[in-house]
Design a protein around this motif. Structure first.
Motif, PDB file in Angstrom:
ATOM      1  N   ARG A 110      20.141 -35.781  -9.541  1.00  0.00           N
ATOM      2  CA  ARG A 110      20.717 -35.430 -10.836  1.00  0.00           C
ATOM      3  C   ARG A 110      20.844 -36.660 -11.730  1.00  0.00           C
ATOM      4  NH1 ARG A 110      24.163 -32.553  -7.347  1.00  0.00           N
ATOM      5  NH2 ARG A 110      25.896 -33.982  -7.801  1.00  0.00           N
ATOM      6  N   ARG A 111      21.148 -37.789 -11.127  1.00  0.00           N
ATOM      7  CA  ARG A 111      21.296 -39.022 -11.914  1.00  0.00           C
ATOM      8  C   ARG A 111      19.955 -39.517 -12.417  1.00  0.00           C
ATOM      9  NH1 ARG A 111      21.850 -42.113 -15.105  1.00  0.00           N
ATOM     10  NH2 ARG A 111      23.116 -43.999 -15.240  1.00  0.00           N
ATOM     11  N   LEU A 112      18.926 -39.482 -11.592  1.00  0.00           N
ATOM     12  CA  LEU A 112      17.619 -40.003 -11.964  1.00  0.00           C
ATOM     13  C   LEU A 112      16.853 -39.062 -12.892  1.00  0.00           C
ATOM     14  CD1 LEU A 112      16.348 -41.513  -8.585  1.00  0.00           C
ATOM     15  CD2 LEU A 112      17.229 -42.749 -10.579  1.00  0.00           C
ATOM     16  N   MET A 113      17.054 -37.768 -12.739  1.00  0.00           N
ATOM     17  CA  MET A 113      16.277 -36.789 -13.486  1.00  0.00           C
ATOM     18  C   MET A 113      16.963 -36.292 -14.745  1.00  0.00           C
ATOM     19  SD  MET A 113      13.574 -36.795 -11.799  1.00  0.00           S
ATOM     20  CE  MET A 113      12.921 -37.141 -10.168  1.00  0.00           C
ATOM     21  N   GLY A 114      18.268 -36.566 -14.884  1.00  0.00           N
ATOM     22  CA  GLY A 114      18.983 -36.142 -16.077  1.00  0.00           C
ATOM     23  C   GLY A 114      19.095 -34.629 -16.180  1.00  0.00           C
ATOM     24  N   GLU A 115      19.542 -34.184 -17.346  1.00  0.00           N
ATOM     25  CA  GLU A 115      19.746 -32.748 -17.555  1.00  0.00           C
ATOM     26  C   GLU A 115      18.445 -31.964 -17.413  1.00  0.00           C
ATOM     27  OE1 GLU A 115      21.731 -29.667 -20.808  1.00  0.00           O
ATOM     28  OE2 GLU A 115      21.192 -31.710 -21.419  1.00  0.00           O
ATOM     29  N   CYS A 116      17.341 -32.566 -17.829  1.00  0.00           N
ATOM     30  CA  CYS A 116      16.046 -31.875 -17.720  1.00  0.00           C
ATOM     31  C   CYS A 116      15.729 -31.559 -16.264  1.00  0.00           C
ATOM     32  CB  CYS A 116      14.944 -32.739 -18.319  1.00  0.00           C
ATOM     33  SG  CYS A 116      15.023 -32.918 -20.109  1.00  0.00           S
ATOM     34  N   GLY A 117      15.923 -32.527 -15.380  1.00  0.00           N
ATOM     35  CA  GLY A 117      15.655 -32.304 -13.974  1.00  0.00           C
ATOM     36  C   GLY A 117      16.606 -31.303 -13.359  1.00  0.00           C
ATOM     37  N   VAL A 118      17.872 -31.361 -13.779  1.00  0.00           N
ATOM     38  CA  VAL A 118      18.855 -30.394 -13.289  1.00  0.00           C
ATOM     39  C   VAL A 118      18.453 -28.983 -13.701  1.00  0.00           C
ATOM     40  CG1 VAL A 118      21.255 -29.632 -13.474  1.00  0.00           C
ATOM     41  CG2 VAL A 118      20.734 -32.062 -13.232  1.00  0.00           C
ATOM     42  N   ASN A 119      17.962 -28.831 -14.924  1.00  0.00           N
ATOM     43  CA  ASN A 119      17.520 -27.512 -15.383  1.00  0.00           C
ATOM     44  C   ASN A 119      16.417 -26.947 -14.495  1.00  0.00           C
ATOM     45  OD1 ASN A 119      19.328 -27.517 -17.494  1.00  0.00           O
ATOM     46  ND2 ASN A 119      17.829 -28.062 -19.052  1.00  0.00           N
ATOM     47  N   LEU A 120      15.515 -27.807 -14.059  1.00  0.00           N
ATOM     48  CA  LEU A 120      14.416 -27.338 -13.219  1.00  0.00           C
ATOM     49  C   LEU A 120      14.907 -26.814 -11.869  1.00  0.00           C
ATOM     50  CD1 LEU A 120      11.674 -30.059 -13.832  1.00  0.00           C
ATOM     51  CD2 LEU A 120      11.842 -27.790 -14.856  1.00  0.00           C
ATOM     52  N   SER A 121      16.101 -27.200 -11.475  1.00  0.00           N
ATOM     53  CA  SER A 121      16.653 -26.750 -10.202  1.00  0.00           C
ATOM     54  C   SER A 121      17.587 -25.559 -10.360  1.00  0.00           C
ATOM     55  CB  SER A 121      17.411 -27.895  -9.524  1.00  0.00           C
ATOM     56  OG  SER A 121      18.589 -28.221 -10.249  1.00  0.00           O
ATOM     57  N   SER A 122      17.724 -25.059 -11.586  1.00  0.00           N
ATOM     58  CA  SER A 122      18.713 -24.025 -11.892  1.00  0.00           C
ATOM     59  C   SER A 122      18.072 -22.654 -12.089  1.00  0.00           C
ATOM     60  CB  SER A 122      19.490 -24.417 -13.152  1.00  0.00           C
ATOM     61  OG  SER A 122      20.274 -23.348 -13.616  1.00  0.00           O
ATOM     62  N   LEU A 123      18.478 -21.692 -11.292  1.00  0.00           N
ATOM     63  CA  LEU A 123      18.001 -20.318 -11.462  1.00  0.00           C
ATOM     64  C   LEU A 123      18.492 -19.741 -12.792  1.00  0.00           C
ATOM     65  CD1 LEU A 123      18.570 -18.914  -7.850  1.00  0.00           C
ATOM     66  CD2 LEU A 123      16.423 -19.704  -8.862  1.00  0.00           C
ATOM     67  N   ARG A 171      10.522 -25.125  -5.806  1.00  0.00           N
ATOM     68  CA  ARG A 171      11.315 -25.303  -4.584  1.00  0.00           C
ATOM     69  C   ARG A 171      11.760 -26.744  -4.368  1.00  0.00           C
ATOM     70  NH1 ARG A 171       6.716 -23.007  -0.916  1.00  0.00           N
ATOM     71  NH2 ARG A 171       6.410 -21.975  -2.919  1.00  0.00           N
ATOM     72  N   LEU A 172      10.911 -27.709  -4.759  1.00  0.00           N
ATOM     73  CA  LEU A 172      11.310 -29.099  -4.558  1.00  0.00           C
ATOM     74  C   LEU A 172      12.528 -29.456  -5.408  1.00  0.00           C
ATOM     75  CD1 LEU A 172       7.994 -31.145  -4.258  1.00  0.00           C
ATOM     76  CD2 LEU A 172       9.496 -30.304  -2.452  1.00  0.00           C
ATOM     77  N   ALA A 173      12.530 -29.008  -6.663  1.00  0.00           N
ATOM     78  CA  ALA A 173      13.675 -29.289  -7.536  1.00  0.00           C
ATOM     79  C   ALA A 173      14.926 -28.592  -7.019  1.00  0.00           C
ATOM     80  CB  ALA A 173      13.368 -28.845  -8.960  1.00  0.00           C
ATOM     81  N   ARG A 174      14.775 -27.375  -6.525  1.00  0.00           N
ATOM     82  CA  ARG A 174      15.941 -26.653  -6.004  1.00  0.00           C
ATOM     83  C   ARG A 174      16.489 -27.336  -4.755  1.00  0.00           C
ATOM     84  NH1 ARG A 174      14.309 -21.432  -4.384  1.00  0.00           N
ATOM     85  NH2 ARG A 174      12.147 -21.828  -4.918  1.00  0.00           N
ATOM     86  N   ALA A 175      15.586 -27.860  -3.927  1.00  0.00           N
ATOM     87  CA  ALA A 175      16.026 -28.527  -2.701  1.00  0.00           C
ATOM     88  C   ALA A 175      16.708 -29.849  -2.993  1.00  0.00           C
ATOM     89  CB  ALA A 175      14.831 -28.741  -1.776  1.00  0.00           C
ATOM     90  N   LEU A 176      16.189 -30.578  -3.991  1.00  0.00           N
ATOM     91  CA  LEU A 176      16.731 -31.903  -4.300  1.00  0.00           C
ATOM     92  C   LEU A 176      17.880 -31.854  -5.297  1.00  0.00           C
ATOM     93  CD1 LEU A 176      13.344 -33.835  -4.622  1.00  0.00           C
ATOM     94  CD2 LEU A 176      14.945 -33.878  -2.685  1.00  0.00           C
ATOM     95  N   GLY A 177      18.000 -30.761  -6.024  1.00  0.00           N
ATOM     96  CA  GLY A 177      18.996 -30.667  -7.084  1.00  0.00           C
ATOM     97  C   GLY A 177      20.430 -30.737  -6.611  1.00  0.00           C
TER      98      GLY A 177
END
Length: 207
Positions: free
Chosen positions: A112-125, A100-106
């Protein structure tokens, strides 16, 4: 037995130094896989991880352990292996369901800039819907030392400060081993390390 340790998002192999020392003391041979999530794409990281796992397989049976995103990377790597897979996968605080945290912040550019593609993936259903399910035995370890209550983003739900226990399972009926630890430093927790030792002992004892 050889082990390959994969750290989490915004961590480095140094996060495993205490665990590596204990593993060596127990007679195991740990190795580490490092990556820079901000500078590298997800698929590029997974491709390097596959190469590393195939190389480790040539040395004999091995186990893989991933902290947080490290477990997700290992899940993606497993179906791509050319050589025999690891005997067991240990995941520490890995969000096997969209956290939920990644989805809320994504939705925010800064995330997105700080976490890169990996972080964006964590926010993606959609990413989670395409994530391969492990076909080897695995162990799930979750922390319970996160804040709970009115001001917690998790409410009264048990969590490690970053991931809720309900976000850990691959399947609904997966057993989860709970330890009193926070997400970031879970691998340094004595209870976590004892669980890892027990799992490794059971893997060795299994023909």
């Amino acid at each position: 037995m050889n082990l390959l340790l994969v750290h989490g998002l915004w961590r480095t192999p140094a996060s495993f130094l205490l665990l590596v020392r204990r593993l060596r003391g127990w007679g195991y041979s740990p190795q580490q896989f490092g990556y820079a999530a901000v500078a590298q794409g997800y698929d590029a990281i997974v491709a390097r991880l596959v190469q590393r796992m195939d190389a480790l397989s040539a040395l004999g049976p091995y186990v893989v352990l991933g902290h947080s995103l490290g477990g997700i990377l290992l899940r993606s790597a497993l179906p791509r292996l050319l050589d025999p897979p690891p005997r067991h996968l240990i995941m520490l605080g890995t969000p096997n369901r969209p956290p939920r945290l990644a989805r809320a912040l994504g939705v925010y550019w800064v995330y997105r800039r700080l976490m890169g593609e990996c972080g964006v993936n964590l926010s993606s259903l959609a990413f989670y819907a395409s994530l391969p399910v492990p076909t080897i035995p695995y162990t799930l370890i979750a922390g319970t030392a996160g804040p709970r209550g009115r001001w917690s983003p998790f409410g009264h739900e048990v969590n490690d400060g970053i991931v809720a226990v309900t976000e850990i399972p691959v399947y609904d009926d997966d057993p989860i081993i709970l330890v009193s630890a926070t997400h970031t430093f879970m691998m340094n927790n004595a209870g976590t390390q004892e669980v890892i030792l027990q799992v490794l002992s059971e893997v060795i004892a299994t023909p």
